[in-house]
Design an enzyme around this catalytic site. Structure first.
Site, PDB file in Angstrom:
ATOM      1  N   HIS A 144       0.857  -1.172   0.000  1.00 64.34           N
ATOM      2  CA  HIS A 144       0.000   0.000   0.000  1.00 64.34           C
ATOM      3  C   HIS A 144       0.898   1.229   0.000  1.00 64.34           C
ATOM      4  CE1 HIS A 144      -3.822  -2.013   0.623  1.00 64.34           C
ATOM      5  NE2 HIS A 144      -3.343  -2.678   1.662  1.00 64.34           N
ATOM      6  N   CYS A 186      -0.226   2.773  -4.339  1.00 58.03           N
ATOM      7  CA  CYS A 186      -0.954   4.003  -4.617  1.00 58.03           C
ATOM      8  C   CYS A 186      -0.104   5.206  -4.226  1.00 58.03           C
ATOM      9  CB  CYS A 186      -2.269   4.033  -3.848  1.00 58.03           C
ATOM     10  SG  CYS A 186      -3.554   3.011  -4.580  1.00 58.03           S
TER      11      CYS A 186
END
Length: 301
Positions: A144, A186
């Site tokens: 992430h 991301c």
């Protein structure tokens, strides 16, 4: 919104699993050639045969005993305090990348589910090893993320805190050699709606002794998405970026220069993937990778 936003990728019939974004959950509110003329014909023939026509002065030397190490950090599961969901599909990414970099001659090791301090200590230790016999170094981060940040299993850390150990003043045995970082994560919460073209589909028509080298030189950062945006991942097929990267590396990894490789990766992600979801906020979204290069020469594997 659920722990991670979902959509189904249009690439590949029968792929029933949904794509996910590597982001913080609950974001629903943010919606010459040099030479004589007589050599031109020979050069053109070489290009036609996919052989390399380069000027050695501007090409990184691969004349070493080893290509180098490739470290893959594959973070799939996260502590509850981070608020991050399981990154299903990331093992597919790690498996594909391991095969690709092995085929390019790298010595690949995969490290699963590492904390922030684990990641920092691991890369610091690798940077302190002797890379004299290696042509380059590569690192892949699968996790992430957010803008300029990457998640360990226990929290978040600046990406720079992981890459700084390989600066020219800290890792002397890699001085003047390419240091490659591929980052699937991301970089924000924006979604790319894409834009329809007016005319339909787009046409496919070593340093001298005694000199100084910038300590930040010879790095390459290949990000799965541009700053500020989500990055998509499919639980069954893996992330869009890694799917495209592995595809291009398998086809042309030993023929093309690294920027050509990454340009083709950009094209495939941009053209071959689009999300589809019952949630209109996550339907028909696009993605474009981003490369930041401080390389000073051409790099061929």
């Amino acid at each position: 919104m659920a722990d991670e936003s979902k959509s189904s990728v249009q690439q590949g019939a029968g792929d029933l699993e949904d794509d996910l974004v590597d982001a913080r959950p609950d974001r629903s509110s943010f919606i010459s050639v040099f030479g004589k003329k007589k050599n031109a014909e020979k050069s053109n023939q070489s290009l036609h045969n996919h052989k390399r026509v380069v000027v050695p002065k501007f090409q990184y030397s691969m004349d070493y005993k080893k290509v180098g190490k490739c470290i893959i950090i594959n973070n799939k599961q996260f502590e509850a305090k981070t608020g991050m969901g399981t990154r299903n599909g990331t093992d597919k990414d790690a498996e594909g990348l391991k095969k690709c970099f092995n085929s390019l001659g790298f010595d690949v090791t995969v490290h699963n589910n590492r904390s922030c301090s684990d990641m920092q200590n691991l890369l610091k230790q690798v940077s302190q090893e002797d890379h004299t016999d290696s042509a380059c170094f590569a690192c892949v981060l699968l996790s992430h993320g957010d803008e300029d940040l990457i998640y360990g299993t226990d929290g978040v850390t600046p990406i720079r805190d992981l890459t700084v150990y390989f600066r020219g003043d800290k890792c002397r045995s890699l001085l003047g050699k390419p240091k490659l970082f591929f980052i699937q994560a991301c970089r924000g919460t924006e979604l790319d709606d894409g834009i329809q073209t007016d005319s339909g589909p787009i046409n496919d028509t070593n340093a001298n002794p005694g000199c100084k080298i910038p300590v930040e030189a010879d790095f390459l950062f290949a990000y799965s998405t541009v700053p500020g945006y989500y990055s998509w991942r499919n639980p069954g097929r893996g992330s869009w970026f890694v799917q495209a990267l592995c595809s291009v590396l398998n086809e042309d990894g030993k023929n093309l220069e690294i920027m050509q490789i990454l340009t083709r990766v950009n094209y495939r992600v941009a053209m071959d993937f689009e999300s589809q979801s019952d949630n209109p906020d996550f339907n028909e979204k696009k993605q474009i990778p981003c490369m930041v290069s401080m390389l000073t020469k051409e790099l061929y594997f």
